[in-house]
Scaffold this motif. Structure first.
Motif, PDB file in Angstrom:
ATOM      1  N   ILE A 277     -24.065   2.602  17.267  1.00  0.00           N
ATOM      2  CA  ILE A 277     -23.169   2.369  18.391  1.00  0.00           C
ATOM      3  C   ILE A 277     -22.503   3.669  18.848  1.00  0.00           C
ATOM      4  N   ARG A 278     -22.228   4.546  17.895  1.00  0.00           N
ATOM      5  CA  ARG A 278     -21.463   5.753  18.203  1.00  0.00           C
ATOM      6  C   ARG A 278     -22.326   6.915  18.669  1.00  0.00           C
ATOM      7  N   PHE A 279     -23.417   7.173  17.948  1.00  0.00           N
ATOM      8  CA  PHE A 279     -24.225   8.362  18.239  1.00  0.00           C
ATOM      9  C   PHE A 279     -25.377   7.993  19.173  1.00  0.00           C
ATOM     10  N   LEU A 280     -25.312   8.524  20.391  1.00  0.00           N
ATOM     11  CA  LEU A 280     -26.260   8.154  21.446  1.00  0.00           C
ATOM     12  C   LEU A 280     -27.035   9.367  21.925  1.00  0.00           C
ATOM     13  N   PRO A 281     -28.237   9.145  22.448  1.00  0.00           N
ATOM     14  CA  PRO A 281     -29.006  10.268  22.991  1.00  0.00           C
ATOM     15  C   PRO A 281     -28.358  10.808  24.261  1.00  0.00           C
ATOM     16  N   ASP A 282     -28.927  11.872  24.783  1.00  0.00           N
ATOM     17  CA  ASP A 282     -28.423  12.437  26.032  1.00  0.00           C
ATOM     18  C   ASP A 282     -28.408  11.380  27.127  1.00  0.00           C
ATOM     19  N   GLU A 283     -27.409  11.412  27.964  1.00  0.00           N
ATOM     20  CA  GLU A 283     -27.240  10.375  28.986  1.00  0.00           C
ATOM     21  C   GLU A 283     -28.452  10.256  29.908  1.00  0.00           C
ATOM     22  N   SER A 284     -29.188  11.329  30.073  1.00  0.00           N
ATOM     23  CA  SER A 284     -30.384  11.284  30.938  1.00  0.00           C
ATOM     24  C   SER A 284     -31.453  10.354  30.360  1.00  0.00           C
ATOM     25  N   LEU A 285     -31.347  10.025  29.072  1.00  0.00           N
ATOM     26  CA  LEU A 285     -32.326   9.164  28.413  1.00  0.00           C
ATOM     27  C   LEU A 285     -31.868   7.711  28.321  1.00  0.00           C
ATOM     28  N   TRP A 286     -30.673   7.411  28.816  1.00  0.00           N
ATOM     29  CA  TRP A 286     -30.174   6.051  28.751  1.00  0.00           C
ATOM     30  C   TRP A 286     -30.949   5.153  29.725  1.00  0.00           C
ATOM     31  N   PRO A 287     -31.155   3.885  29.374  1.00  0.00           N
ATOM     32  CA  PRO A 287     -31.830   2.968  30.308  1.00  0.00           C
ATOM     33  C   PRO A 287     -31.038   2.805  31.601  1.00  0.00           C
ATOM     34  N   MET A 288     -31.755   2.529  32.670  1.00  0.00           N
ATOM     35  CA  MET A 288     -31.106   2.250  33.948  1.00  0.00           C
ATOM     36  C   MET A 288     -30.538   0.833  33.937  1.00  0.00           C
ATOM     37  N   ARG A 289     -29.546   0.602  34.805  1.00  0.00           N
ATOM     38  CA  ARG A 289     -28.951  -0.716  34.909  1.00  0.00           C
ATOM     39  C   ARG A 289     -30.012  -1.760  35.275  1.00  0.00           C
TER      40      ARG A 289
END
Length: 380
Positions: A277-289
């Motif tokens: 929950i805390r450690f996330l990849p770079d925001e560019s790799l986050w899924p789209m809405r």
């Protein structure tokens, strides 16, 4: 009435019989209550009206799977769980040389989920007992009542399929029904990519941060489930996943507020869950809405699609609920909203349905493309 095979040496006669035909009627009895993968109790097979019950606990069925995969046609009724089991034990997929009598009956107007007992009664006028449905198929020895119950599932299956196929052929629907059987079998055999499993849990209300958290949690849960052969819900229920990304716990103490968090999971995996929950990849790799479902206040467009589908139903003699499932229509709306590629549509929409149904509906939706895109746009 049937032969119950428990010794490897007894399989020779069965394989000889199978070699002299190219069509088999099959069913399975299994247990899948505390595991991710099913445990085979019995495999029932009708070969030229001779019934064999194969003990899944004592027999190596490697050669049988080869014959089944190479058959011209395998007949089942409601085959989804049977196919999952066969794929697991045969370590091969897809088994798509099938005819599912439940699918065939749906084309004849009997609904999408007519049970085997009801099918035999309505089509052949035969009654079979279903009293052993909840039996323990891993217990040994199996009782005579269990064996007879299992045999009943294939004794009349070939005759049922023959009658259904004859009725479908008279209506000119046999090829379409077989195509749907094949597409369904391939759908059952298609594994969702690990990175996409979160889509079965997430909604359009989740922001991108929550989506990447769900993505990481779902991948981890799937890996644990496979490694330990546990149902996914034994690790984290879907409702628990949703509560985790809603509540955003930062310590194990806060797990007490999360729905259905099991003490053993907290003890063994609590720190890992917090890290996911805390450690996330770079925001560019986050899924789209995620796009919203279509919710147009003016139902004219839906009414037009329903009217068109009803017309095609009359022309083709295919029931409306077989022609177009709700989930397929949602996929078509999403396809328009996302400017998707038609090649990515479900196979059910790209086969015999394409010219008579899919293409005309897509043309209709394209006329409302801008409105649909707005209605289904992700929330900012």
């Amino acid at each position: 009435m049937f032969e119950y095979l428990t010794e490897q040496s007894q399989l020779g006669e069965l394989y000889t019989q199978m070699a002299h035909t190219d069509t088999y009627a099959l069913d399975t009895e299994f247990i899948k209550t505390n595991t991710l993968w099913p445990y085979l109790g019995l495999l029932q097979i009708n070969v030229n009206e001779k019934i064999y019950l194969l003990d899944g606990q004592s027999l190596d069925l490697t050669d049988l799977w080869l014959l089944v995969f190479n058959a011209r046609q395998n007949i089942f009724h409601a085959c989804g769980e049977d196919l999952d089991l066969i794929h697991h034990y045969a370590n091969q997929k897809p088994l798509d040389n099938i005819f599912d009598t439940q699918v065939g009956l749906s084309f004849l107007g009997f609904g999408l989920q007519l049970g085997y007992q009801q099918a035999l009664q309505q089509i052949l006028g035969i009654h079979v007992d279903k009293g052993e449905t909840r039996s323990d198929w891993l217990a040994r020895p199996l009782r005579p009542e269990q064996l007879q119950y299992a045999a009943n599932d294939v004794i009349h299956l070939s005759a049922l399929a023959k009658q259904i196929q004859s009725d479908l052929n008279q209506r000119g629907l046999l090829d379409a029904a077989i195509e749907d059987c094949v597409n369904y079998a391939r759908e059952v055999a298609t594994d969702t990519e690990l990175s996409q499993i979160y889509l079965d849990v997430a909604t359009f209300r989740h922001n991108r941060r929550q989506l990447v958290q769900l993505q990481q949690l779902c991948v981890w849960r799937e890996q644990i489930a496979r490694a330990t052969n546990q149902p996914r819900s034994f690790i984290l229920k879907n409702s628990t996943l949703l509560d985790l990304v809603d509540q955003q716990p930062t310590s194990m103490f806060q797990f007490g507020k999360i729905k259905d968090m099991k003490p053993n999971v907290i003890r063994e995996h609590g720190k890992t869950i917090l890290d996911l929950i805390r450690f996330l990849p770079d925001e560019s790799l986050w899924p789209m809405r995620i796009h919203r479902a279509y919710r147009q206040k003016d139902t004219d467009l839906i009414d037009q699609i329903n009217a068109f589908t009803a017309q095609i139903s009359v022309e083709t003699q295919v029931p409306v609920d077989v022609l177009l499932r709700k989930k397929w229509l949602s996929t078509l709306f999403s396809h328009i909203a996302k400017n998707g590629n038609e090649a990515d549509l479900p196979n059910h929409l790209l086969g015999w349905r394409y010219e008579v149904l899919t293409r005309p509906i897509l043309e209709l939706l394209h006329q409302q493309k801008e409105i649909i895109a707005v209605e289904m746009a992700p929330i900012d």
